[in-house]
Write a protein that holds these residues in place. Sequence first.
Motif, mmCIF file in Angstrom:
data_model
loop_
_atom_site.group_PDB
_atom_site.id
_atom_site.type_symbol
_atom_site.label_atom_id
_atom_site.label_comp_id
_atom_site.label_asym_id
_atom_site.label_seq_id
_atom_site.Cartn_x
_atom_site.Cartn_y
_atom_site.Cartn_z
ATOM 1 N N ASN A 81 21.744 59.949 14.426
ATOM 2 C CA ASN A 81 20.990 59.834 15.675
ATOM 3 C C ASN A 81 20.661 58.383 16.008
ATOM 4 O OD1 ASN A 81 21.044 62.587 16.137
ATOM 5 N ND2 ASN A 81 19.037 62.954 15.224
ATOM 6 N N ARG A 82 20.639 57.517 14.992
ATOM 7 C CA ARG A 82 20.397 56.075 15.198
ATOM 8 C C ARG A 82 21.686 55.328 15.512
ATOM 9 N NH1 ARG A 82 17.594 54.177 9.902
ATOM 10 N NH2 ARG A 82 18.744 52.324 10.510
ATOM 11 N N GLY A 83 22.812 56.030 15.558
ATOM 12 C CA GLY A 83 24.073 55.398 15.907
ATOM 13 C C GLY A 83 24.967 55.057 14.735
ATOM 14 N N VAL A 84 24.550 55.417 13.510
ATOM 15 C CA VAL A 84 25.398 55.205 12.339
ATOM 16 C C VAL A 84 26.499 56.255 12.370
ATOM 17 C CG1 VAL A 84 25.485 55.260 9.806
ATOM 18 C CG2 VAL A 84 23.506 54.245 10.966
ATOM 19 N N ARG A 85 27.736 55.819 12.231
ATOM 20 C CA ARG A 85 28.866 56.759 12.194
ATOM 21 C C ARG A 85 28.915 57.396 10.805
ATOM 22 N NH1 ARG A 85 31.734 58.612 15.948
ATOM 23 N NH2 ARG A 85 33.718 58.130 15.022
ATOM 24 N N THR A 86 29.159 58.693 10.741
ATOM 25 C CA THR A 86 29.112 59.414 9.467
ATOM 26 C C THR A 86 30.411 60.162 9.199
ATOM 27 O OG1 THR A 86 28.113 61.359 10.520
ATOM 28 C CG2 THR A 86 26.600 59.703 9.611
ATOM 29 N N ALA A 87 30.773 60.190 7.908
ATOM 30 C CA ALA A 87 31.979 60.916 7.501
ATOM 31 C C ALA A 87 31.733 61.614 6.181
ATOM 32 C CB ALA A 87 33.171 59.966 7.347
ATOM 33 N N LEU A 88 32.327 62.770 6.046
ATOM 34 C CA LEU A 88 32.405 63.461 4.770
ATOM 35 C C LEU A 88 33.772 63.119 4.194
ATOM 36 C CD1 LEU A 88 31.072 65.938 3.050
ATOM 37 C CD2 LEU A 88 33.081 67.103 3.941
ATOM 38 N N LEU A 89 33.807 62.738 2.927
ATOM 39 C CA LEU A 89 35.075 62.448 2.247
ATOM 40 C C LEU A 89 35.116 63.275 0.982
ATOM 41 C CD1 LEU A 89 37.730 61.010 1.748
ATOM 42 C CD2 LEU A 89 36.435 59.038 0.897
ATOM 43 N N PRO A 119 20.503 70.631 -5.618
ATOM 44 C CA PRO A 119 19.217 71.164 -5.155
ATOM 45 C C PRO A 119 18.474 70.053 -4.421
ATOM 46 C CG PRO A 119 19.572 71.672 -7.481
ATOM 47 C CD PRO A 119 20.668 70.726 -7.058
ATOM 48 N N GLY A 120 17.886 70.362 -3.316
ATOM 49 C CA GLY A 120 17.199 69.346 -2.529
ATOM 50 C C GLY A 120 18.094 68.612 -1.557
ATOM 51 N N ALA A 121 19.350 69.028 -1.466
ATOM 52 C CA ALA A 121 20.294 68.340 -0.577
ATOM 53 C C ALA A 121 19.913 68.467 0.889
ATOM 54 C CB ALA A 121 21.715 68.851 -0.801
ATOM 55 N N GLY A 122 19.040 69.400 1.195
ATOM 56 C CA GLY A 122 18.569 69.512 2.579
ATOM 57 C C GLY A 122 17.983 68.195 3.068
ATOM 58 N N GLU A 123 17.319 67.470 2.156
ATOM 59 C CA GLU A 123 16.764 66.167 2.517
ATOM 60 C C GLU A 123 17.869 65.162 2.819
ATOM 61 O OE1 GLU A 123 13.238 64.724 0.270
ATOM 62 O OE2 GLU A 123 13.680 66.481 -0.974
ATOM 63 N N LEU A 124 18.980 65.253 2.084
ATOM 64 C CA LEU A 124 20.117 64.365 2.376
ATOM 65 C C LEU A 124 20.708 64.692 3.744
ATOM 66 C CD1 LEU A 124 21.980 64.211 -1.057
ATOM 67 C CD2 LEU A 124 20.829 62.331 0.119
ATOM 68 N N ILE A 134 21.088 62.138 6.827
ATOM 69 C CA ILE A 134 22.373 61.908 7.496
ATOM 70 C C ILE A 134 22.220 62.128 8.994
ATOM 71 C CG2 ILE A 134 24.730 62.796 7.759
ATOM 72 C CD1 ILE A 134 24.545 63.432 4.653
ATOM 73 N N LYS A 135 21.536 63.211 9.354
ATOM 74 C CA LYS A 135 21.325 63.505 10.772
ATOM 75 C C LYS A 135 20.518 62.398 11.447
ATOM 76 C CE LYS A 135 18.770 67.073 11.968
ATOM 77 N NZ LYS A 135 18.321 68.455 12.267
ATOM 78 N N ALA A 136 19.480 61.914 10.776
ATOM 79 C CA ALA A 136 18.648 60.845 11.335
ATOM 80 C C ALA A 136 19.453 59.560 11.514
ATOM 81 C CB ALA A 136 17.437 60.598 10.436
ATOM 82 N N LEU A 137 20.275 59.222 10.516
ATOM 83 C CA LEU A 137 21.116 58.020 10.639
ATOM 84 C C LEU A 137 22.109 58.165 11.782
ATOM 85 C CD1 LEU A 137 21.703 57.196 6.879
ATOM 86 C CD2 LEU A 137 20.433 55.813 8.535
#
Length: 125
Positions: A28-36, A14-19, A23-26
């Motif tokens: 957009n700042r150029g941080v590469r993101t992955a789901l594992l 619950p509240g994962a929308g904030e996560l 993630i989206k903000a990071l």
Amino acid sequence: MGLVVDYAGVLTDPGAGELFEAIKALRNRGVRTALLSNAPGGGTVTTVLARYFDELVFSGEVGVAKPDARVYLLTAARLGVPVEACVFVDDSRPNVAGAVAAGMVGVHHTTVPGTLAELSVLFSA
């Protein structure tokens, strides 16, 4: 830098929308993101998750599961980020320990606010 996040137990809280927003903000700042995920495969969830992550890694598809060090190394390689420049978030202590042993910074997820606080420190610019 890279951010690697588990799905079940982290992004299903619950509240994962904030996560997801963090993630989206990071990203957009150029941080590469992955789901594992240790799931067999992505299925229909990949359509939703693809907008937040550069890479989606499912243990059932790559043949190695957390906490095996190889899956963290593979994920970092897919991101094009050195493993030591990756932060890994999971609700399972053994999985976090596996990521740390592979060279990542580990964040043990227990609450959304706690994880957001840790990420804000780790990714402060």
